[in-house]
Design a protein around this motif. Structure first.
Motif, PDB file in Angstrom:
ATOM      1  N   ASP A 155       0.925  -1.187  -0.033  1.00 25.34           N
ATOM      2  CA  ASP A 155      -0.098   0.008  -0.080  1.00 25.34           C
ATOM      3  C   ASP A 155       0.853   1.365  -0.146  1.00 25.34           C
ATOM      4  N   ASN A 156       0.297   2.292   0.422  1.00 24.35           N
ATOM      5  CA  ASN A 156       0.929   3.520   0.495  1.00 24.35           C
ATOM      6  C   ASN A 156       1.766   3.895   1.581  1.00 24.35           C
ATOM      7  N   CYS A 157       2.064   3.034   2.521  1.00 26.45           N
ATOM      8  CA  CYS A 157       2.830   3.028   3.792  1.00 26.45           C
ATOM      9  C   CYS A 157       4.253   3.544   3.209  1.00 26.45           C
ATOM     10  N   ARG A 158       4.795   4.451   3.881  1.00 29.20           N
ATOM     11  CA  ARG A 158       6.069   5.193   3.728  1.00 29.20           C
ATOM     12  C   ARG A 158       7.058   4.036   3.607  1.00 29.20           C
ATOM     13  N   ILE A 159       7.313   3.044   4.282  1.00 27.77           N
ATOM     14  CA  ILE A 159       8.245   1.842   4.369  1.00 27.77           C
ATOM     15  C   ILE A 159       8.316   1.190   2.895  1.00 27.77           C
ATOM     16  N   HIS A 160       7.220   1.228   2.364  1.00 26.58           N
ATOM     17  CA  HIS A 160       7.064   0.511   1.041  1.00 26.58           C
ATOM     18  C   HIS A 160       7.604   1.232  -0.119  1.00 26.58           C
ATOM     19  N   HIS A 161       8.047   2.544   0.071  1.00 33.03           N
ATOM     20  CA  HIS A 161       8.450   3.173  -1.043  1.00 33.03           C
ATOM     21  C   HIS A 161       9.896   3.773  -0.928  1.00 33.03           C
ATOM     22  N   THR A 162      10.566   2.991  -0.604  1.00 38.88           N
ATOM     23  CA  THR A 162      12.143   3.425  -0.661  1.00 38.88           C
ATOM     24  C   THR A 162      12.971   2.864  -1.729  1.00 38.88           C
ATOM     25  N   ASP A 163      14.037   3.307  -2.217  1.00 38.15           N
ATOM     26  CA  ASP A 163      14.576   2.824  -3.400  1.00 38.15           C
ATOM     27  C   ASP A 163      15.109   1.398  -3.085  1.00 38.15           C
ATOM     28  N   GLU A 164      15.656   0.924  -1.986  1.00 41.62           N
ATOM     29  CA  GLU A 164      16.035  -0.414  -1.797  1.00 41.62           C
ATOM     30  C   GLU A 164      14.694  -1.411  -1.811  1.00 41.62           C
ATOM     31  N   VAL A 165      13.447  -0.978  -1.670  1.00 39.11           N
ATOM     32  CA  VAL A 165      12.316  -1.729  -1.520  1.00 39.11           C
ATOM     33  C   VAL A 165      12.045  -1.984  -3.050  1.00 39.11           C
ATOM     34  N   ARG A 166      12.118  -0.987  -3.960  1.00 38.73           N
ATOM     35  CA  ARG A 166      11.764  -0.927  -5.180  1.00 38.73           C
ATOM     36  C   ARG A 166      12.985  -1.816  -5.933  1.00 38.73           C
ATOM     37  N   ARG A 167      14.283  -1.663  -5.582  1.00 37.38           N
ATOM     38  CA  ARG A 167      15.254  -2.416  -6.294  1.00 37.38           C
ATOM     39  C   ARG A 167      15.013  -3.995  -6.025  1.00 37.38           C
ATOM     40  N   LEU A 168      14.773  -4.209  -4.677  1.00 39.75           N
ATOM     41  CA  LEU A 168      14.546  -5.670  -4.447  1.00 39.75           C
ATOM     42  C   LEU A 168      13.052  -6.159  -4.975  1.00 39.75           C
ATOM     43  N   VAL A 169      12.074  -5.581  -5.268  1.00 39.67           N
ATOM     44  CA  VAL A 169      10.969  -5.950  -5.954  1.00 39.67           C
ATOM     45  C   VAL A 169      11.210  -5.947  -7.628  1.00 39.67           C
TER      46      VAL A 169
END
Length: 72
Positions: free
Chosen positions: A51-65
């Motif tokens: 969802d739009n939770c702040r912890i879901h929107h980091t560069d590292e999370v995007r890279r992992l996904v």
């Protein structure tokens, strides 16, 4: 306490219980540890919902996904 679960149609396949709030660093660590349990679409365990939770929107999370879970 906070819980980070991986929910599937078959139930919970992994989770972590954390004392206090979940930080973006802790969320990324959880993904690194548990993304190997997922599969590319349309296989089982292939949908990742964030969802739009702040912890879901980091560069590292995007890279992992995008790179490790092969979702773009």
């Amino acid at each position: 306490y906070s819980i980070l679960p991986i929910l599937t149609l078959d139930g919970i396949i992994a989770y972590d219980i954390i004392e206090g709030p979940v930080t973006s660093e802790r969320f990324a660590q959880f993904l690194r540890e548990h993304l190997p349990l997922t599969n590319p679409y349309p296989g089982p365990h292939s949908a990742l919902v964030l969802d739009n939770c702040r912890i879901h929107h980091t560069d590292e999370v995007r890279r992992l996904v995008e790179e490790e879970a092969l979702c773009k």
